[in-house]
Design an enzyme around this catalytic site. Structure first.
Site, PDB file in Angstrom:
ATOM      1  N   ASN A 285     -30.360 -48.803 -45.003  1.00  0.00           N
ATOM      2  CA  ASN A 285     -29.715 -48.209 -43.837  1.00  0.00           C
ATOM      3  C   ASN A 285     -30.446 -46.919 -43.517  1.00  0.00           C
ATOM      4  O   ASN A 285     -30.540 -46.029 -44.364  1.00  0.00           O
ATOM      5  CB  ASN A 285     -28.233 -47.893 -44.117  1.00  0.00           C
ATOM      6  CG  ASN A 285     -27.388 -49.152 -44.273  1.00  0.00           C
ATOM      7  OD1 ASN A 285     -27.896 -50.266 -44.137  1.00  0.00           O
ATOM      8  ND2 ASN A 285     -26.113 -48.964 -44.545  1.00  0.00           N
TER       9      ASN A 285
ATOM     10  N   HIS B 192     -17.428 -52.220 -48.270  1.00  0.00           N
ATOM     11  CA  HIS B 192     -17.801 -51.255 -47.231  1.00  0.00           C
ATOM     12  C   HIS B 192     -16.618 -50.294 -47.076  1.00  0.00           C
ATOM     13  O   HIS B 192     -16.048 -50.166 -45.995  1.00  0.00           O
ATOM     14  CB  HIS B 192     -18.175 -51.976 -45.942  1.00  0.00           C
ATOM     15  CG  HIS B 192     -19.048 -51.176 -45.006  1.00  0.00           C
ATOM     16  ND1 HIS B 192     -20.231 -51.658 -44.478  1.00  0.00           N
ATOM     17  CD2 HIS B 192     -18.905 -49.926 -44.489  1.00  0.00           C
ATOM     18  CE1 HIS B 192     -20.766 -50.736 -43.668  1.00  0.00           C
ATOM     19  NE2 HIS B 192     -19.983 -49.685 -43.643  1.00  0.00           N
TER      20      HIS B 192
ATOM     21  N   ARG C  67     -24.055 -59.466 -40.233  1.00  0.00           N
ATOM     22  CA  ARG C  67     -23.635 -58.795 -41.469  1.00  0.00           C
ATOM     23  C   ARG C  67     -22.247 -58.222 -41.248  1.00  0.00           C
ATOM     24  O   ARG C  67     -22.037 -57.435 -40.326  1.00  0.00           O
ATOM     25  CB  ARG C  67     -24.634 -57.682 -41.818  1.00  0.00           C
ATOM     26  CG  ARG C  67     -24.162 -56.823 -42.966  1.00  0.00           C
ATOM     27  CD  ARG C  67     -25.150 -55.727 -43.356  1.00  0.00           C
ATOM     28  NE  ARG C  67     -24.518 -54.944 -44.406  1.00  0.00           N
ATOM     29  CZ  ARG C  67     -24.343 -53.625 -44.385  1.00  0.00           C
ATOM     30  NH1 ARG C  67     -24.794 -52.900 -43.372  1.00  0.00           N
ATOM     31  NH2 ARG C  67     -23.715 -53.019 -45.362  1.00  0.00           N
TER      32      ARG C  67
HETATM   33  C1  FCB Z   1     -23.313 -45.815 -41.938  1.00  0.00           C
HETATM   34  C2  FCB Z   1     -22.160 -46.740 -42.260  1.00  0.00           C
HETATM   35  C3  FCB Z   1     -21.642 -47.505 -41.083  1.00  0.00           C
HETATM   36  C4  FCB Z   1     -21.644 -46.687 -39.821  1.00  0.00           C
HETATM   37  C5  FCB Z   1     -22.962 -45.986 -39.611  1.00  0.00           C
HETATM   38  C6  FCB Z   1     -23.069 -45.173 -38.347  1.00  0.00           C
HETATM   39  O1  FCB Z   1     -23.320 -44.772 -42.867  1.00  0.00           O
HETATM   40  O2  FCB Z   1     -22.523 -47.659 -43.255  1.00  0.00           O
HETATM   41  O3  FCB Z   1     -20.372 -47.988 -41.417  1.00  0.00           O
HETATM   42  O4  FCB Z   1     -20.590 -45.819 -39.816  1.00  0.00           O
HETATM   43  O5  FCB Z   1     -23.268 -45.170 -40.705  1.00  0.00           O
END
Ligand code: FCB
Length: 449
Positions: A296, A121, A77
């Site tokens: 996430n 992102h 990804r």
């Molecule tokens: C998330 C982000 C990623 C990374 C991790 C630790 O919030 O999506 O880019 O910084 O945390």
């Protein structure tokens, strides 16, 4: 024999993001992003670190693909840098930017690695910020144009698309808390930004489908598992669940903005003109059907009577005995199990992927060049087991992407915080797979452990 066996076709891999690894911030026609501006201004990032060079992945991608292949990754990804494609956000396309990602995609496919592409992102073209950024609705139109250009170009080969990574972070850390680019502290602007991010997602979904037949399209949200450590802080825990989780989940799954949160934000004066940014037809746009929800997950949010519900900084109160990572985030695999079940029961996305999970541990190479990151290995093992238990309960979890493939630029924390499966020496750009990566390689080979 593995004790924990994942379903056939479960997709294993790791994740990165353009600004965090690519470097080459001003090469081959790339425009300036809000993270270039933000990191170049003094005082925003630890040690004055910037993503100017980062992991130099822009030049080292063939080596990085070879490493992924050696580690058995089935998917990778990564995100596309919007200012590489449309240097001023819309209009003129920079062919060199498209070529870069096209070569990357071809390289991955040759290595039998499924490209899992995130469109946004966090590296918004600065030109769009200058026109108001996400709090301006016109940014959503520009995003759809960008999504169209990229999916037209890569849609024949890329079959997994994520529109946005963590819109909560974009809207609130960028525009309300202010620790991320563009560094504003304005609740109303953040709530507008959140809405426009959702609109841009919903408008981009059909465009991507049109350009990329048979593709899976979804969005990735950052989740917490909110719990009250005391009976009297239940409402505060509920507030954090509303702020971080439900403000995005509810509109995406047809419930509009959660009434309790609208009431709270109104009381606080964050919505002086109500939901005036919601236009007729918006709910239909936002609920465009998706194929998966990207998850996430890093830690839980624990509240007690001292937690200030309107101050992000006060929300995590890990119990004394709890285990912390080097980012002081509590290790709480049970939160992942609970979250997966809750999402499945409450919202029923047709499919779920863990698009990020991992831990910050700063262990480096010993005298023999070995990185014995035992704590990361243990963190991953326990979270994989939690995910497996959720699958046993019927949660349609289809894959797992560890954050991150490489140590990289950790936003406001700069290079001090290491999340990689692979160690990066930022002076020489040498890469060393850590013990966790070597263990993960076997997990993938056995589809379990
Ligand atoms: C998330 C982000 C990623 C990374 C991790 C630790 O919030 O999506 O880019 O910084 O945390």
């Amino acid at each position: 024999m593995s004790q924990i066996q994942f379903p056939q076709d479960f997709l294993w891999g790791a994740a990165t993001a353009s600004y965090q690894i690519e470097g080459a911030w001003n090469e081959d026609g790339k425009g300036v992003s809000i993270w270039d501006t933000f990191s170049h201004a003094a005082g925003n990032v630890q040690n004055g670190d910037t993503g100017d060079v980062a992991c130099d992945h822009y030049h080292r991608w063939p080596e990085d693909i070879a490493l992924m292949k050696a580690l058995n990754f089935q998917t990778y990804r990564f995100s596309i840098g919007w200012p590489r494609i449309l240097p001023t956000g819309r209009g003129t396309v920079n062919q060199a930017g498209l070529d870069f990602y096209s070569r990357l995609v071809d390289g991955l496919l040759e290595a039998d690695i499924v490209p899992f592409v995130t469109l946004y992102h966090w590296d918004l073209p600065q030109a769009l910020q200058d026109e108001g950024g996400w709090p301006a609705r016109s940014t959503a139109d520009a995003f759809v144009e960008y999504a169209d250009v990229v999916s037209r170009h890569l849609g024949d080969r890329v079959k997994h698309w994520i529109t946005h990574n963590e819109p909560w972070v974009v809207a609130f850390l960028g525009n309300q808390v202010g620790i991320h680019a563009p560094g504003l502290q304005d609740w109303n602007a953040a709530l507008k930004a959140a809405h426009h991010l959702l609109i841009s997602h919903g408008q981009a979904v059909p465009v991507i489908r049109q350009n990329s037949p048979d593709a899976e399209v979804g969005i990735t949200l950052n989740f917490t598992w909110a719990e009250a450590a005391t009976p009297t802080s239940y409402q505060t825990a509920r507030y954090f669940d509303g702020y971080l989780n439900r403000w995005f989940l509810d509109p995406l799954y047809g419930r509009r903005y959660p009434a309790d949160m609208v009431a709270t934000y109104t009381e606080q004066g964050y919505l002086p003109n109500g939901l005036d940014f919601v236009q007729p037809g918006d709910w239909d746009i936002i609920t465009a059907p998706t194929d998966f929800l990207g998850i996430n997950y890093y830690t839980r949010t624990l509240t007690n009577d001292d937690t200030d519900p309107h101050n992000m900084g006060s929300r995590r109160i890990p119990p004394q005995e709890s285990e912390l990572t080097d980012f002081d985030w509590e290790v709480y695999p049970e939160g992942l199990y609970n979250l997966l079940n809750r999402l499945h029961f409450d919202y029923q996305p047709p499919k779920l992927y863990i698009t990020e999970n991992g831990a910050c541990y700063n262990d480096g190479p010993d005298a023999n060049g070995r990185v014995a990151d035992t704590r990361r290995l243990s963190y991953l093992k326990r979270h994989f087991a939690a995910a497996h238990r959720a699958i046993q309960n019927g949660v349609p979890l289809a894959g797992y992407m560890v954050w991150s493939m490489l140590d990289n630029f950790e936003w406001a924390e700069g290079y001090d915080k290491r999340f990689g499966l692979v160690w990066v020496d930022y002076d020489t750009q040498e890469r060393i797979p850590k013990d966790s990566a070597l263990w993960y390689k076997d997990v993938i080979a056995n589809n379990g452990f």
